[in-house]
Design a protein around this motif. Structure first.
Motif, PDB file in Angstrom:
ATOM      1  N   VAL A   1     106.894-120.126  72.944  1.00  0.00           N
ATOM      2  CA  VAL A   1     107.906-119.398  72.324  1.00  0.00           C
ATOM      3  C   VAL A   1     107.740-117.796  72.545  1.00  0.00           C
TER       4      VAL A   1
ATOM      5  N   SER B   1      98.565-121.644  59.833  1.00  0.00           N
ATOM      6  CA  SER B   1      99.600-120.872  60.817  1.00  0.00           C
ATOM      7  C   SER B   1      99.456-119.445  60.983  1.00  0.00           C
TER       8      SER B   1
ATOM      9  N   VAL C   1     105.028-128.932  63.481  1.00  0.00           N
ATOM     10  CA  VAL C   1     103.708-129.534  64.042  1.00  0.00           C
ATOM     11  C   VAL C   1     103.310-130.564  62.934  1.00  0.00           C
TER      12      VAL C   1
ATOM     13  N   ALA D   1     102.143-124.776  70.381  1.00  0.00           N
ATOM     14  CA  ALA D   1     103.410-125.115  70.190  1.00  0.00           C
ATOM     15  C   ALA D   1     104.114-123.483  70.363  1.00  0.00           C
ATOM     16  N   PHE D   2     103.100-122.677  69.912  1.00  0.00           N
ATOM     17  CA  PHE D   2     103.679-121.283  69.713  1.00  0.00           C
ATOM     18  C   PHE D   2     103.667-120.316  71.022  1.00  0.00           C
TER      19      PHE D   2
ATOM     20  N   LEU E   1     108.852-125.405  64.896  1.00  0.00           N
ATOM     21  CA  LEU E   1     107.842-125.809  65.877  1.00  0.00           C
ATOM     22  C   LEU E   1     107.527-127.368  65.305  1.00  0.00           C
TER      23      LEU E   1
ATOM     24  N   CYS F   1      98.837-118.484  64.859  1.00  0.00           N
ATOM     25  CA  CYS F   1      99.818-117.681  65.696  1.00  0.00           C
ATOM     26  C   CYS F   1      99.396-116.261  66.062  1.00  0.00           C
TER      27      CYS F   1
ATOM     28  N   THR G   1     106.203-122.992  61.421  1.00  0.00           N
ATOM     29  CA  THR G   1     105.556-123.774  62.287  1.00  0.00           C
ATOM     30  C   THR G   1     105.868-125.298  61.748  1.00  0.00           C
TER      31      THR G   1
END
Length: 370
Positions: free
Chosen positions: A82, A99, A63, A78-79, A61, A103, A36
């Protein structure tokens, strides 16, 4: 097809994911690694990937750092795309950093299975962001792999179905045992052989370093310890900045205290292996010192790793100078706690995880060792 999408985000995750990725390759399990970018120091992240032999992330990512809320939100945003692109059968998260929770939440809301490695650890302190991350991640996870048997009791008490919980051991110890022979000798890190016994110190938790009064007490305690032994202090940037802000830097310049920049994994492993004691507020170091048989003083009022106290080398003192100095005196006079190696801290935790997951992915209902 990606079977498992594995997530890392900050330094504590790297030591946990290394043996898992290796075990997945041996099964085999088709896994991809996503970083991440939560960790604030890209150079340190790169060092850890190289030292531990972790494959380069398939996805990053990037971040960056922010407040807990903003960082968690940025990771989730952002996840999600994906997951839409990769469509893995499951997402594997480790530990308790932002993270991990971010996630896990995205995967759960998209009906993708969540696997949590290092589940069920509890400090009982909801003021710790990591505790909130742990509790919520466990609630949305489909498979929960634990490091110690007390974790199962925590999970059952919180309503987690027993068939979702599997005791496998500690992947952090897998990494330690794999790389112990490669540890960088202390004299190489320090530039010369230590002239006397030494303590290794790590301090980074907000409860210890953001409060000027608490930090002053801890640094004054280190200055007292330095009369009897060297104090090797790889100092966290947060700690150094707070000390400067509150005019506490002179305490860090006390003779016998040696400041180092943040160290790589193999350098820290070498320093801790040869230390007389370790003083820390880190969760992972409590485990590593137990595996190394080195007395550990944890300057927190609670721990999510009770087995390091009941079976290991750890003593909980809180950030209280008198308690810390009494523990140091015991180490210097009698050697302190030595403990024993906890169950399944044998270097095979990731192998157990991979074997169980392979059968689970194949539709079997695998049994775990009793």
């Amino acid at each position: 097809m990606t079977e498992i999408l594995c997530v890392v985000g900050a330094r504590p995750n790297f030591m946990k994911i290394a043996p898992i990725m290796d075990a997945f390759a041996r099964q085999p399990i088709a896994a991809k690694l996503l970083h991440t970018g939560q960790h604030y120091d890209p150079a340190m992240s790169e060092s850890l990937f190289l030292q531990l032999g972790i494959p380069r992330p398939d996805i990053n990512l990037e971040v960056g750092s922010a407040s807990h809320a903003v960082q968690t939100a940025n990771i989730m945003r952002a996840f999600e795309p994906v997951l839409d692109a990769e469509r893995p059968r499951a997402v594997l998260v480790v530990g308790d950093v932002n993270s991990t929770l971010a996630c896990a939440l995205v995967a759960a809301k998209k009906n993708i299975k969540v696997i949590h490695v290092e589940a069920g650890l509890r400090s009982g302190d909801r003021a710790m962001p990591e505790e909130v991350n742990r509790v919520l991640t466990d609630q949305v996870s489909d498979l929960l792999y634990t490091t110690e048997r007390s974790a199962q009791a925590n999970l059952l008490r919180e309503g987690i179905a027993p068939e979702r919980i599997h005791f496998v051991g500690n992947v952090m110890i897998d990494t330690l045992l794999t790389h112990r022979r490669r540890a960088v000798p202390a004299e190489q890190t320090l530039g010369a052989a230590p002239s006397r016994r030494y303590a290794v110190v790590t301090l980074h938790r907000p409860s210890n370093v953001d409060n000027a009064q608490v930090l002053r007490g801890l640094l004054e305690t280190l200055a007292t310890i330095a009369r009897d032994m060297d104090v090797i202090f790889p100092i966290h940037p947060r700690t150094q900045s707070t000390a400067a802000q509150h005019q506490l830097t002179p305490l860090l310049e006390t003779p016998g205290i040696r400041l180092l920049p943040p160290q790589g994994y193999l350098e820290m492993l070498g320093l801790m292996s040869d230390a007389t004691l370790v003083l820390t507020d880190s969760g992972g170091i409590q485990e590593e010192t137990t595996a190394l048989g080195v007395p550990c003083i944890t300057v927190r009022d609670n721990t999510e790793r009770p087995i390091t106290i009941t079976e290991g080398t750890n003593t909980l003192t809180g950030p209280h100078p008198d308690a810390i100095l009494a523990c140091v005196a015991d180490v210097l006079t009698s050697g302190g706690k030595r403990g024993r190696t906890p169950e399944y801290w044998d270097g095979q935790a990731a192998v157990r995880i991979a074997a169980h997951l392979r059968a689970w992915l194949d539709g079997a209902t695998p049994d775990m060792p009793a």
